[in-house]
Design a protein around this motif. Structure first.
Motif, PDB file in Angstrom:
ATOM      1  N   ILE A 139     -42.659 -11.745 -25.718  1.00 45.42           N
ATOM      2  CA  ILE A 139     -41.699 -10.696 -25.345  1.00 45.42           C
ATOM      3  C   ILE A 139     -41.783 -10.398 -23.854  1.00 45.42           C
ATOM      4  N   VAL A 140     -43.010 -10.252 -23.353  1.00 44.89           N
ATOM      5  CA  VAL A 140     -43.206  -9.903 -21.947  1.00 44.89           C
ATOM      6  C   VAL A 140     -42.687 -11.016 -21.033  1.00 44.89           C
ATOM      7  N   ASN A 141     -42.978 -12.261 -21.368  1.00 43.74           N
ATOM      8  CA  ASN A 141     -42.484 -13.372 -20.550  1.00 43.74           C
ATOM      9  C   ASN A 141     -40.961 -13.424 -20.538  1.00 43.74           C
ATOM     10  N   LEU A 142     -40.369 -13.070 -21.661  1.00 41.50           N
ATOM     11  CA  LEU A 142     -38.912 -13.100 -21.767  1.00 41.50           C
ATOM     12  C   LEU A 142     -38.259 -12.136 -20.781  1.00 41.50           C
ATOM     13  N   ILE A 143     -38.884 -10.962 -20.573  1.00 41.72           N
ATOM     14  CA  ILE A 143     -38.286  -9.956 -19.680  1.00 41.72           C
ATOM     15  C   ILE A 143     -38.961  -9.935 -18.305  1.00 41.72           C
ATOM     16  N   TRP A 144     -39.823 -10.927 -18.030  1.00 37.54           N
ATOM     17  CA  TRP A 144     -40.525 -10.959 -16.743  1.00 37.54           C
ATOM     18  C   TRP A 144     -39.571 -10.963 -15.544  1.00 37.54           C
ATOM     19  N   PRO A 145     -38.398 -11.611 -15.620  1.00 40.35           N
ATOM     20  CA  PRO A 145     -37.512 -11.625 -14.452  1.00 40.35           C
ATOM     21  C   PRO A 145     -36.894 -10.285 -14.094  1.00 40.35           C
ATOM     22  N   VAL A 146     -36.952  -9.286 -14.989  1.00 37.41           N
ATOM     23  CA  VAL A 146     -36.218  -8.036 -14.759  1.00 37.41           C
ATOM     24  C   VAL A 146     -36.613  -7.332 -13.456  1.00 37.41           C
ATOM     25  N   PRO A 147     -37.913  -7.151 -13.141  1.00 38.32           N
ATOM     26  CA  PRO A 147     -38.244  -6.493 -11.868  1.00 38.32           C
ATOM     27  C   PRO A 147     -37.706  -7.241 -10.648  1.00 38.32           C
ATOM     28  N   ILE A 148     -37.794  -8.565 -10.673  1.00 32.59           N
ATOM     29  CA  ILE A 148     -37.273  -9.370  -9.558  1.00 32.59           C
ATOM     30  C   ILE A 148     -35.762  -9.195  -9.462  1.00 32.59           C
ATOM     31  N   LEU A 149     -35.119  -9.192 -10.610  1.00 34.44           N
ATOM     32  CA  LEU A 149     -33.666  -9.029 -10.692  1.00 34.44           C
ATOM     33  C   LEU A 149     -33.241  -7.686 -10.084  1.00 34.44           C
ATOM     34  N   LEU A 150     -33.905  -6.605 -10.488  1.00 30.94           N
ATOM     35  CA  LEU A 150     -33.530  -5.263 -10.019  1.00 30.94           C
ATOM     36  C   LEU A 150     -33.677  -5.138  -8.509  1.00 30.94           C
ATOM     37  N   LEU A 151     -34.739  -5.720  -7.973  1.00 32.25           N
ATOM     38  CA  LEU A 151     -34.929  -5.649  -6.524  1.00 32.25           C
ATOM     39  C   LEU A 151     -33.835  -6.422  -5.797  1.00 32.25           C
ATOM     40  N   GLY A 152     -33.439  -7.571  -6.368  1.00 32.60           N
ATOM     41  CA  GLY A 152     -32.369  -8.350  -5.757  1.00 32.60           C
ATOM     42  C   GLY A 152     -31.039  -7.615  -5.753  1.00 32.60           C
ATOM     43  N   VAL A 153     -30.773  -6.876  -6.820  1.00 32.60           N
ATOM     44  CA  VAL A 153     -29.520  -6.112  -6.901  1.00 32.60           C
ATOM     45  C   VAL A 153     -29.515  -4.993  -5.873  1.00 32.60           C
ATOM     46  N   ARG A 154     -30.626  -4.290  -5.759  1.00 30.42           N
ATOM     47  CA  ARG A 154     -30.667  -3.087  -4.924  1.00 30.42           C
ATOM     48  C   ARG A 154     -30.917  -3.370  -3.443  1.00 30.42           C
ATOM     49  N   HIS A 155     -31.619  -4.484  -3.152  1.00 34.45           N
ATOM     50  CA  HIS A 155     -31.992  -4.714  -1.749  1.00 34.45           C
ATOM     51  C   HIS A 155     -31.723  -6.131  -1.258  1.00 34.45           C
ATOM     52  N   GLY A 156     -31.104  -6.966  -2.077  1.00 33.73           N
ATOM     53  CA  GLY A 156     -30.677  -8.269  -1.600  1.00 33.73           C
ATOM     54  C   GLY A 156     -31.622  -9.414  -1.911  1.00 33.73           C
ATOM     55  N   LEU A 157     -31.149 -10.606  -1.581  1.00 34.86           N
ATOM     56  CA  LEU A 157     -31.860 -11.844  -1.913  1.00 34.86           C
ATOM     57  C   LEU A 157     -33.222 -11.931  -1.233  1.00 34.86           C
ATOM     58  N   PHE A 207     -39.825 -18.219 -14.827  1.00 41.45           N
ATOM     59  CA  PHE A 207     -39.064 -16.998 -15.062  1.00 41.45           C
ATOM     60  C   PHE A 207     -38.515 -16.359 -13.786  1.00 41.45           C
ATOM     61  N   GLY A 208     -39.203 -16.575 -12.665  1.00 40.42           N
ATOM     62  CA  GLY A 208     -38.806 -15.905 -11.427  1.00 40.42           C
ATOM     63  C   GLY A 208     -37.413 -16.244 -10.953  1.00 40.42           C
ATOM     64  N   PHE A 209     -37.034 -17.504 -11.063  1.00 41.35           N
ATOM     65  CA  PHE A 209     -35.741 -17.918 -10.519  1.00 41.35           C
ATOM     66  C   PHE A 209     -34.561 -17.361 -11.321  1.00 41.35           C
ATOM     67  N   ILE A 210     -34.801 -17.020 -12.594  1.00 44.62           N
ATOM     68  CA  ILE A 210     -33.744 -16.359 -13.371  1.00 44.62           C
ATOM     69  C   ILE A 210     -33.456 -14.998 -12.748  1.00 44.62           C
ATOM     70  N   GLY A 211     -34.527 -14.270 -12.403  1.00 49.93           N
ATOM     71  CA  GLY A 211     -34.352 -12.970 -11.760  1.00 49.93           C
ATOM     72  C   GLY A 211     -33.678 -13.083 -10.414  1.00 49.93           C
ATOM     73  N   ILE A 212     -34.060 -14.096  -9.638  1.00 52.07           N
ATOM     74  CA  ILE A 212     -33.431 -14.313  -8.330  1.00 52.07           C
ATOM     75  C   ILE A 212     -31.929 -14.560  -8.486  1.00 52.07           C
ATOM     76  N   ALA A 213     -31.579 -15.457  -9.398  1.00 53.76           N
ATOM     77  CA  ALA A 213     -30.173 -15.833  -9.587  1.00 53.76           C
ATOM     78  C   ALA A 213     -29.339 -14.663 -10.103  1.00 53.76           C
ATOM     79  N   LEU A 214     -29.838 -13.972 -11.138  1.00 49.07           N
ATOM     80  CA  LEU A 214     -29.079 -12.849 -11.690  1.00 49.07           C
ATOM     81  C   LEU A 214     -28.970 -11.703 -10.680  1.00 49.07           C
ATOM     82  N   GLY A 215     -30.072 -11.431  -9.979  1.00 51.04           N
ATOM     83  CA  GLY A 215     -30.039 -10.368  -8.973  1.00 51.04           C
ATOM     84  C   GLY A 215     -29.024 -10.652  -7.879  1.00 51.04           C
TER      85      GLY A 215
END
Length: 320
Positions: free
Chosen positions: A37-55, A85-93
């Protein structure tokens, strides 16, 4: 002054979200039952930072989290997490930050997820000399033997046990051929889960995201049906040679398009339940029945295919 304040806020948020990503990695190692479960949602923090402050901010967060995970756990774990998992967060963010449509965002995220899975597979083979696919198949074979032992202790006859073995071995053999399709479908699922979680968090932070088109109005492009037809032809013509590359392409494409047409068929069912004002519990009932009735699955897939041709809901007419 304003730029300095914004930069400070970005650094603070980056530190907090990187810490959350590190905690997630620690949980996945030391609490394995929560690891999936944790690995599945691991990208979320990276994603949120990308949305709020950029790539740039999300890339820095990913790098910092990776370095600290390498120190606290081990470099292999850090590489697995960052690439897996990190690159999913980068891409979605990045996609959400650019205000792309939900569909385009999903496509970008799914592509990143698929590439990440390929990268992790390659890293496992090159750095550790382990092929996760082979390991998984071996574990499935062991599970089969254990299951047969249990059935035998329950009094199953030799004929029944042989029938179960034949069926399961056929299924395991098929798994070897459809793993690319499995990766593709898994990439869609984990991208969608991360997108939904991020969407809810962003809404609470005052940054609501556009909604998907209502499910009952979903419509797939007509070319999907052509792709489906070609895949059926490849599977039919090369059925006697399952190692042929054209058969492998056909069976994987067929699996993916089967799922797409199944979703289209479900969309039709949801549309008519809504249109006829029938009870909503019928939607859940249909989904439950799909998991227990293979014939119903084929019926819904055919519904989806026929809708592409005949446009039962007249969506094309309305969109003109």
């Amino acid at each position: 002054m304003q730029n300095s304040t914004k930069k400070t806020a970005s650094m603070v948020e980056g530190g907090i979200l990187a810490s959350i990503a590190i905690v997630f990695a620690l949980i996945s190692v030391y609490l394995p039952f929560l690891g999936v479960i944790v690995n599945l949602i691991w990208p979320v923090p990276i994603l949120l930072l990308g949305v709020r402050h950029g790539l740039k901010a999300s890339l820095m967060c990913l790098a910092v989290a990776g370095i600290i995970i390498a120190i606290l756990i081990n470099p292999i774990q850090a590489i697995s997490v960052v690439f897996g998992f990190g690159f999913i967060g980068i891409a979605l963010g990045y996609a959400i930050n650019q205000a792309w449509s939900p569909l385009k965002t999903m496509i970008i995220g799914t592509g990143a997820s698929l590439l990440s899975k390929g990268a992790v597979l390659l890293i496992s083979i090159v750095l550790m000399g382990i092929n996760p696919l082979t390991v998984q198949l071996a574990a499935t074979g062991q599970a089969l033997e254990q299951a047969l032992s249990i059935y035998q202790s329950l009094g199953f006859t030799a004929e029944q046990l042989q029938e179960i073995r034949t069926t399961m071995e056929t299924t395991i053999g098929l798994l070897k051929y459809i793993m690319p399709a499995g990766f593709a479908l898994a990439s869609v699922v984990d991208t969608y889960i991360n997108y939904l979680i991020a969407k809810k968090i962003l809404a609470r932070l005052g940054n609501p995201q556009p909604e998907f088109t209502e499910f009952r109005l979903w419509q797939i492009p007509g070319y999907v049906l052509w792709i489906y037809g070609v895949s059926l032809l490849l599977v039919t013509f090369y059925n006697q040679d399952p190692t042929n590359i054209l058969y492998l392409i056909g069976v994987n494409v067929q699996m993916v398009t089967d799922v797409i047409l199944l979703i289209q068929g479900l969309s039709i069912a949801y549309y008519y339940i809504h249109y006829k004002n029938w009870p909503n519990f019928l939607k859940s009932l249909i989904v439950i029945l799909l998991f227990s009735n293979q014939f119903l699955v084929q019926v819904v897939v055919l519904m989806g295919a026929f809708d592409v041709v005949f446009d039962y809901r007249r969506l094309n007419t309305r969109n003109k």
